[in-house]
Design an enzyme around this catalytic site. Structure first.
Site, PDB file in Angstrom:
ATOM      1  N   CYS A   2       0.815  -1.216   0.000  1.00 39.17           N
ATOM      2  CA  CYS A   2       0.000   0.000   0.000  1.00 39.17           C
ATOM      3  C   CYS A   2       0.846   1.262   0.000  1.00 39.17           C
ATOM      4  CB  CYS A   2      -0.893   0.035   1.229  1.00 39.17           C
ATOM      5  SG  CYS A   2      -1.976  -1.373   1.340  1.00 39.17           S
ATOM      6  N   ARG A  28       5.518   0.173  -5.769  1.00 42.65           N
ATOM      7  CA  ARG A  28       5.397  -0.680  -4.596  1.00 42.65           C
ATOM      8  C   ARG A  28       4.494  -1.888  -4.835  1.00 42.65           C
ATOM      9  NH1 ARG A  28       6.555   2.672   0.165  1.00 42.65           N
ATOM     10  NH2 ARG A  28       5.107   1.522   1.457  1.00 42.65           N
ATOM     11  N   ASN A  98      -2.061   1.954   5.750  1.00 41.37           N
ATOM     12  CA  ASN A  98      -1.103   0.932   5.333  1.00 41.37           C
ATOM     13  C   ASN A  98      -0.790   0.114   6.573  1.00 41.37           C
ATOM     14  OD1 ASN A  98       0.910  -0.573   4.227  1.00 41.37           O
ATOM     15  ND2 ASN A  98       2.391   1.099   4.024  1.00 41.37           N
ATOM     16  N   GLU A 478       8.851 -14.988 -10.594  1.00 44.40           N
ATOM     17  CA  GLU A 478       8.099 -13.797 -10.194  1.00 44.40           C
ATOM     18  C   GLU A 478       7.696 -12.925 -11.377  1.00 44.40           C
ATOM     19  OE1 GLU A 478      10.053 -10.975  -7.572  1.00 44.40           O
ATOM     20  OE2 GLU A 478      11.996 -11.495  -8.400  1.00 44.40           O
ATOM     21  N   HIS A 494      17.447 -37.239  -4.441  1.00 44.72           N
ATOM     22  CA  HIS A 494      16.808 -37.718  -3.209  1.00 44.72           C
ATOM     23  C   HIS A 494      15.295 -37.510  -3.237  1.00 44.72           C
ATOM     24  CE1 HIS A 494      20.597 -38.637  -1.299  1.00 44.72           C
ATOM     25  NE2 HIS A 494      21.068 -37.478  -1.732  1.00 44.72           N
ATOM     26  N   LYS A 592       6.672  -4.177  -3.923  1.00 38.44           N
ATOM     27  CA  LYS A 592       8.103  -3.872  -3.828  1.00 38.44           C
ATOM     28  C   LYS A 592       8.544  -3.752  -2.376  1.00 38.44           C
ATOM     29  CE  LYS A 592      12.068  -2.544  -5.568  1.00 38.44           C
ATOM     30  NZ  LYS A 592      12.866  -3.662  -6.102  1.00 38.44           N
TER      31      LYS A 592
HETATM   32  C1  F6R Z   1      12.380 -10.300  -5.511  1.00 35.38           C
HETATM   33  C2  F6R Z   1      12.331  -9.278  -4.497  1.00 35.38           C
HETATM   34  C3  F6R Z   1      11.892  -9.664  -3.133  1.00 35.38           C
HETATM   35  C4  F6R Z   1      12.634  -8.830  -2.087  1.00 35.38           C
HETATM   36  C5  F6R Z   1      12.053  -9.113  -0.697  1.00 35.38           C
HETATM   37  C6  F6R Z   1      12.767  -8.323   0.379  1.00 35.38           C
HETATM   38  O1  F6R Z   1      12.831  -9.798  -6.722  1.00 35.38           O
HETATM   39  O2  F6R Z   1      12.618  -8.135  -4.751  1.00 35.38           O
HETATM   40  O3  F6R Z   1      12.046 -11.018  -2.900  1.00 35.38           O
HETATM   41  O4  F6R Z   1      13.984  -9.149  -2.128  1.00 35.38           O
HETATM   42  O5  F6R Z   1      10.686  -8.784  -0.674  1.00 35.38           O
HETATM   43  O6  F6R Z   1      12.663  -6.959   0.136  1.00 35.38           O
HETATM   44  P1  F6R Z   1      13.700  -5.941   0.759  1.00 35.38           P
HETATM   45  O7  F6R Z   1      15.022  -6.213   0.141  1.00 35.38           O
HETATM   46  O8  F6R Z   1      13.150  -4.600   0.428  1.00 35.38           O
HETATM   47  O9  F6R Z   1      13.704  -6.220   2.245  1.00 35.38           O
END
Ligand code: F6R
Length: 597
Positions: A2, A28, A98, A478, A494, A592
């Protein structure tokens, strides 16, 4: 996740600031959006599911109003539809939120027993109803806020206003970021300074349990009923605003940013003495805590420490670490890795470690983020703004920082030899030299149709190649939504090998010279069962091997090799998503900055 925007100031600017702010927060990840403003002393709400352009089409940009709030929602409670989209209104109050209200069911029940009914499935509506109920009782917004904050459990960054008060926005914060942008005769509120950086460089960061009253010329922040003094921060100019610069999407552009980011980062940490370095000699244990790709970068870091410093490093997902006994003491350094510095699980762990007075270090990109303020030492990734949801340059700079920290660590312990320094300098030189040509070589894989439409892709590797397999597999799934999994190469037999059939794509990463032959045997095992094998290996090893495709990466030495080896997989994921015509920068369901648990 959010995104929140609020504005009070010029009536000509309000709608523009709200929409611009929401655009800046799009990165985000979200699935609906909305705004609320005062028109003729009445609250007006416009909400739409889907992307921001659906909302923008319904908003009159020439509308004059002095105050408004906006929101992009990443669904947690209830479907991503118009009813659940924010802002939410009860009585005189309208708010955007948020976070997650954990005791929403109990609060909702109490309010329903009083005859209050709800239209959405959201926890936010419960928050607003509670606040409005308190306002009806106290007829005072500050008191109503204090009461509401004492009742709700969970995390929240809230911006709201009252229909009868066109002079103020009200804010509340716990466990979700919230900032006030300070202008001349105007104020901004947002979950991230990207939302208002075009309008002002000055801002105030709210801390947990703080709440505030914001007018266009002044703000007042309180905690436990008392006004608190806040420091005025100024945006760091090195944090440059990003744009696509002719690339078709941010992910593609950010991959091409990597050489410059790494050059700057390595030069900065080699030449500047200004960052404060922990007394590395004091520690007998390192724990790395992170999520997603940041965790995968930590896996590379763990390997580097094992192979070069012969030092054991533990690594944990933040979402697991926070619920287990913390086996750390004053001789432990806990390293948190996070691009955003706002990931809820990571933040919770950092708070726990701080309370226990255990030393902590953050590898983080966003300047002044919550994580950077919670830890004892901060190593900024200096990668600039990363807008694509899937991290690329962020991940690469995290690995580079592990190399920086390893070098400092071993120097402090007098184990960084002349020969290691030569390896470092030579590796860095080669890495920076070959990285640009790599982009060209891996910009077009002719065989991607052989992996699209297959039910499963596997990535295998050993040691740091296994760490890279984890990241390569995550990147592919992703952004392209292709099913994929990563395994330590020796583990496949395994159990998982039962899934391998004719044509199953298996990506074998074998750049570690010590385990090359072993991984080669593993890939022959899957090849014998009909797998479509894509081998990634170094240009310096014997490539006489019967596989379907080869990705040959330049040998830059073990220290810097992971930075080069991940490039073809970042580009591969981008190419697959592009060929499937997907929204590369905003993959479905992803955010994000993951600010909820
Ligand atoms: C994948 C990706 C996520 C972030 C994760 C942690 O491409 O970007 O897996 O790495 O959500 O986010 P941060 O680094 O912001 O703590």
């Amino acid at each position: 996740m959010c995104g929140i925007v609020g504005y009070i100031g010029s009536k000509e600017k309000t709608i523009n600031v709200l929409l611009k702010g929401l655009e800046r927060l799009e990165y985000r990840g979200y699935d609906s959006a909305g705004i609320a403003y005062l028109d003729q002393n009445q609250i007006q709400l416009i909400k739409k599911s889907g992307k921001l352009n659906c909302l923008e089409k319904s908003v009159d940009r020439n509308l004059l109003t002095e105050m408004g709030i906006g929101h992009t929602r990443w669904a947690t409670h209830g479907e991503a539809n118009e009813i659940n989209a924010h802002p939410h209104r009860h009585g005189k109050i309208v708010a955007v939120h948020n976070g997650i209200i954990e005791n929403m069911n109990a609060l909702k029940k109490e309010l329903e027993e009083k005859g209050i009914s709800f239209v959405s499935d959201t926890d936010t509506e419960v928050f607003v109803a509670l606040l409005n109920d308190a306002f009806e009782k106290y007829q005072d917004m500050k008191k109503a806020i204090e009461y509401t904050m004492s009742k709700v459990e969970g995390s929240y960054a809230i911006v709201c206003f009252n229909e009868d008060d066109k002079e103020h926005l009200y804010v509340m914060k716990k466990d979700s970021p919230l900032l006030i942008g300070v202008g001349m005769g105007e104020m901004f509120v947002a979950s991230d300074y990207q939302a208002f950086r075009e309008f002002t460089k000055k801002y105030v960061l709210l801390d947990d349990f703080e709440y505030g009253i914001i007018g266009k010329n002044a703000w007042h922040i309180y905690k436990d009923g008392k006004e608190v003094e806040k420091k005025l921060e100024v945006l760091d100019e090195q944090d440059i605003l990003s744009n696509k610069e002719g690339y078709d999407c941010y992910m593609h552009k950010e991959i091409y940013d990597i050489p410059e980011v790494l050059t700057n980062l390595l030069t900065f940490y080699e030449t500047k003495e200004i960052h404060s370095i922990p007394d590395y000699c004091k520690y007998n244990k390192i724990q790395i805590v992170a999520c997603g790709s940041a965790y995968h970068a930590g896996c590379v870091g763990k390997n580097l420490f094992a192979h070069f410093a012969h030092f054991p490093v533990e690594i944990e997902y933040a979402s697991e670490y926070r619920y287990q006994p913390i086996l750390a003491d004053e001789h432990t350094l806990v390293i948190f890795v996070s691009q955003s510095g706002e990931t809820a699980d990571t933040i919770h762990c950092a708070k726990k470690i701080k309370e226990m007075h255990i030393d902590s270090l953050a590898i983080v990109n966003v300047y002044n983020s919550t994580l950077s303020r919670l830890t004892d030492y901060v190593y900024y990734m200096r990668a600039g703004e990363e807008r694509a949801v899937a991290t690329t340059k962020g991940y690469s700079s995290q690995i580079a920082l592990f190399i920086v920290i390893l070098r400092e660590w071993m120097k402090a312990k007098n184990t960084w030899t002349v020969s290691l320094e030569e390896q470092y300098q030579e590796g860095k030189r080669k890495m920076l030299q070959v990285i640009q040509p790599c982009f060209k070589n891996f910009e077009h894989f002719s065989w991607i149709s052989n992996i699209i439409s297959k039910p499963m892709n596997f990535f295998i590797g050993r040691q740091s190649d296994y760490a890279l397999s984890l990241e390569a597999s995550l990147k592919l799934k992703e952004v392209s939504y292709l099913n994929s999994s990563a395994y330590a190469a020796g583990e496949l037999k395994h159990g998982t090998i039962s899934l391998v059939e004719k044509g199953t794509p298996v990506f074998a990463i074998a750049t570690d010279k010590n385990t090359y032959e072993k991984t080669k045997s593993n890939l022959m095992e899957v090849k014998a069962r009909g797998a479509y094998v894509i081998l990634t290996t170094l240009d310096t090893v014997d490539q006489e091997i019967d596989v379907d495709e080869k990705i040959i990466v330049p040998d830059v030495g073990a220290l810097f090799q992971p930075i080069i080896t991940i490039i073809p997989f970042q580009l591969l994921s981008y190419q697959v998503a592009k060929s499937l015509d997907l929204d590369i920068d905003h993959p479905r369901n992803l955010a994000k900055s993951v600010t909820v648990e």
